[in-house]
Design an enzyme around this catalytic site. Sequence first.
Site, PDB file in Angstrom:
ATOM      1  N   ARG A 144     -32.136   6.359  -1.589  1.00 49.53           N
ATOM      2  CA  ARG A 144     -32.270   7.204  -2.780  1.00 49.53           C
ATOM      3  C   ARG A 144     -31.666   8.567  -2.513  1.00 49.53           C
ATOM      4  O   ARG A 144     -31.606   9.025  -1.373  1.00 49.53           O
ATOM      5  CB  ARG A 144     -33.730   7.338  -3.210  1.00 49.53           C
ATOM      6  CG  ARG A 144     -34.649   8.013  -2.210  1.00 49.53           C
ATOM      7  CD  ARG A 144     -34.676   9.527  -2.325  1.00 49.53           C
ATOM      8  NE  ARG A 144     -35.757  10.143  -1.586  1.00 49.53           N
ATOM      9  CZ  ARG A 144     -35.761  11.400  -1.165  1.00 49.53           C
ATOM     10  NH1 ARG A 144     -34.727  12.198  -1.378  1.00 49.53           N
ATOM     11  NH2 ARG A 144     -36.796  11.892  -0.516  1.00 49.53           N
ATOM     12  N   GLU A 304     -39.696  15.234  -9.716  1.00 50.88           N
ATOM     13  CA  GLU A 304     -39.558  16.432  -8.879  1.00 50.88           C
ATOM     14  C   GLU A 304     -38.140  16.995  -8.987  1.00 50.88           C
ATOM     15  O   GLU A 304     -37.947  18.194  -9.159  1.00 50.88           O
ATOM     16  CB  GLU A 304     -39.893  16.122  -7.426  1.00 50.88           C
ATOM     17  CG  GLU A 304     -39.736  17.340  -6.520  1.00 50.88           C
ATOM     18  CD  GLU A 304     -40.212  17.099  -5.101  1.00 50.88           C
ATOM     19  OE1 GLU A 304     -39.867  17.898  -4.218  1.00 50.88           O
ATOM     20  OE2 GLU A 304     -40.945  16.112  -4.876  1.00 50.88           O
ATOM     21  N   ARG A 308     -33.706  11.280  -9.687  1.00 47.41           N
ATOM     22  CA  ARG A 308     -33.977  10.579  -8.438  1.00 47.41           C
ATOM     23  C   ARG A 308     -33.310   9.218  -8.595  1.00 47.41           C
ATOM     24  O   ARG A 308     -33.756   8.377  -9.370  1.00 47.41           O
ATOM     25  CB  ARG A 308     -35.480  10.448  -8.220  1.00 47.41           C
ATOM     26  CG  ARG A 308     -35.883   9.840  -6.891  1.00 47.41           C
ATOM     27  CD  ARG A 308     -35.480  10.676  -5.686  1.00 47.41           C
ATOM     28  NE  ARG A 308     -36.029  12.022  -5.679  1.00 47.41           N
ATOM     29  CZ  ARG A 308     -37.184  12.357  -5.129  1.00 47.41           C
ATOM     30  NH1 ARG A 308     -37.949  11.440  -4.582  1.00 47.41           N
ATOM     31  NH2 ARG A 308     -37.571  13.611  -5.123  1.00 47.41           N
ATOM     32  N   CYS A 350     -37.152  21.592  -3.682  1.00 49.09           N
ATOM     33  CA  CYS A 350     -37.821  21.705  -2.386  1.00 49.09           C
ATOM     34  C   CYS A 350     -36.777  21.903  -1.296  1.00 49.09           C
ATOM     35  O   CYS A 350     -35.850  21.090  -1.175  1.00 49.09           O
ATOM     36  CB  CYS A 350     -38.651  20.452  -2.093  1.00 49.09           C
ATOM     37  SG  CYS A 350     -39.505  20.521  -0.495  1.00 49.09           S
ATOM     38  N   THR A 352     -36.702  21.203   1.725  1.00 47.08           N
ATOM     39  CA  THR A 352     -36.583  20.120   2.703  1.00 47.08           C
ATOM     40  C   THR A 352     -35.541  19.082   2.302  1.00 47.08           C
ATOM     41  O   THR A 352     -35.024  18.366   3.157  1.00 47.08           O
ATOM     42  CB  THR A 352     -37.930  19.397   2.906  1.00 47.08           C
ATOM     43  OG1 THR A 352     -38.327  18.765   1.686  1.00 47.08           O
ATOM     44  CG2 THR A 352     -39.003  20.365   3.353  1.00 47.08           C
ATOM     45  N   ARG A 359     -32.577   9.699   1.330  1.00 44.09           N
ATOM     46  CA  ARG A 359     -33.484   8.983   2.226  1.00 44.09           C
ATOM     47  C   ARG A 359     -33.079   7.512   2.214  1.00 44.09           C
ATOM     48  O   ARG A 359     -33.187   6.837   1.186  1.00 44.09           O
ATOM     49  CB  ARG A 359     -34.943   9.143   1.803  1.00 44.09           C
ATOM     50  CG  ARG A 359     -35.924   8.515   2.786  1.00 44.09           C
ATOM     51  CD  ARG A 359     -37.379   8.871   2.436  1.00 44.09           C
ATOM     52  NE  ARG A 359     -38.281   8.345   3.427  1.00 44.09           N
ATOM     53  CZ  ARG A 359     -38.830   7.119   3.382  1.00 44.09           C
ATOM     54  NH1 ARG A 359     -38.562   6.324   2.359  1.00 44.09           N
ATOM     55  NH2 ARG A 359     -39.636   6.708   4.325  1.00 44.09           N
ATOM     56  N   ARG A 388     -42.847   5.422   9.406  1.00 44.30           N
ATOM     57  CA  ARG A 388     -43.979   5.591   8.498  1.00 44.30           C
ATOM     58  C   ARG A 388     -44.595   4.228   8.209  1.00 44.30           C
ATOM     59  O   ARG A 388     -43.942   3.198   8.376  1.00 44.30           O
ATOM     60  CB  ARG A 388     -43.541   6.189   7.150  1.00 44.30           C
ATOM     61  CG  ARG A 388     -42.905   7.559   7.202  1.00 44.30           C
ATOM     62  CD  ARG A 388     -42.522   7.981   5.800  1.00 44.30           C
ATOM     63  NE  ARG A 388     -41.965   9.313   5.739  1.00 44.30           N
ATOM     64  CZ  ARG A 388     -41.604   9.928   4.611  1.00 44.30           C
ATOM     65  NH1 ARG A 388     -41.752   9.311   3.452  1.00 44.30           N
ATOM     66  NH2 ARG A 388     -41.103  11.142   4.626  1.00 44.30           N
ATOM     67  N   GLU A 393     -45.745   8.545   3.850  1.00 47.13           N
ATOM     68  CA  GLU A 393     -46.076   9.396   4.982  1.00 47.13           C
ATOM     69  C   GLU A 393     -47.577   9.405   5.225  1.00 47.13           C
ATOM     70  O   GLU A 393     -48.377   9.466   4.306  1.00 47.13           O
ATOM     71  CB  GLU A 393     -45.581  10.820   4.705  1.00 47.13           C
ATOM     72  CG  GLU A 393     -45.601  11.729   5.920  1.00 47.13           C
ATOM     73  CD  GLU A 393     -44.945  13.073   5.626  1.00 47.13           C
ATOM     74  OE1 GLU A 393     -44.726  13.835   6.580  1.00 47.13           O
ATOM     75  OE2 GLU A 393     -44.653  13.344   4.455  1.00 47.13           O
TER      76      GLU A 393
END
Length: 435
Positions: A144, A304, A308, A350, A352, A359, A388, A393
């Site tokens: 993604r 978010e 996505r 974000c 990060t 990912r 994970r 997570e």
Amino acid sequence: MGCSSGKDVQDTAYTGPTTLVGSHLKTAEDVVDYPHFPDGTKSLLKKHLTPAIWNELKDKQDKHGFTFKQAIFSGCKNTDSGIGVYAGSHDSYAAFAPLMDKIILDYHKHGKSAKHVSDMDASKLKAPPFAPEDAAMIVSTRIRVGRNLADYPLGPGLSKQQRLDIMNTVVKALETFEGDLQGKFYPLQGMSKDVQNKLIEDHFLFKQVSTPLQTARERFKDLDKMQYLMNLCVAVLDIIKIRRVNALGQSPFIYIMTRRNIRGIKVLEGDRFLEACNLNREWPEGRGIFHNDEKTFLVWVNEEDQLRIISMQQGADLHKVFERLQRATTHIEKVAKFAHDSHLGYITSCPTNLGTALRASVHIRLPKLSQRWDEFQKIADEFYVQIRGIHGEHSESTDATYDISNKRRLGRSEKDLVQDMYNGVKKMIEREKQL
């Protein structure tokens, strides 16, 4: 994303006025003075927000009107944050650079003068198909990326109209897909219960369309008046209790949604970190889900990130998954240009996710290697991947099936990060077969 903060400015003898931060805060303007974090706070916000940076930025806003206090509010309200900062627009990274640069350097090891190179060319991937016996260990493959549109602020800084405009623009691109990408867009607002249930069943729906209270009313509507009121009152008290627990940071769940049962009702509680940075406003208006007919390609709109984009399928064909994602993102950007620059790569709310916002992951069964955790983790570290549980997570594995994904985001291309994941998984399979 809990990061150790080590010794920081909050351990020194600052004597000026402060605002004690925590779940009691209601709005960003409640942070009147230099934030005082409770003991145990380990966010990068706490680590890098010095009195000097606070004094320089406390009254600033980016060119879209998103304020510095709004940028740090999620980390001030939720003191168990790992990062604690969200950008309201591409310009937030420049307007609030004294803090943002430090967080980006700490998290990504990417300095102010560093460059980011993007490369989504799947043909450059050095990933020969796995041998049949190796591929049998891999349950599924998924890649993604997060993307935001160049002509708009990021999610925390969007107006209601801008969010609708983004959805309409993206839908125009999605409706022109052909071949294996062709599918249907489902707006969340006005979605029927049958469609909602089907998307939940397919694991595509990222948040409940109706509120918990609306769900309670629907469930109890056929009871007589006294039973209806009694059950509804209990449900409301349970909803309040759940939200109080989440606000205090006592819930063990820190994912996109929190699952609970209220009088037999399954409830999805929205992410409190995103709530605090204004990402959940006017829910579910301006949000939706697209998936192709084969259910191997999915786009979440205005979650978010504004997009996505997800490519996925059962089995181990990594190249096919990446190539599908490449074609889809290239097609969408012909209609909706993505926010990007040469320093930070693709821009996300974000910090990060900056760079690739990618990912790449597989679900893989490793019953022998997972019994040697130190060795398992050593391989992961060598190839810059993370381990994970398959439910996200901090989740555990119950049948030795693990989610293996790339760890890096910024400073390396999309192709490089998919290569990281492939190389790490290949090494794990080799070791599993040796044991």
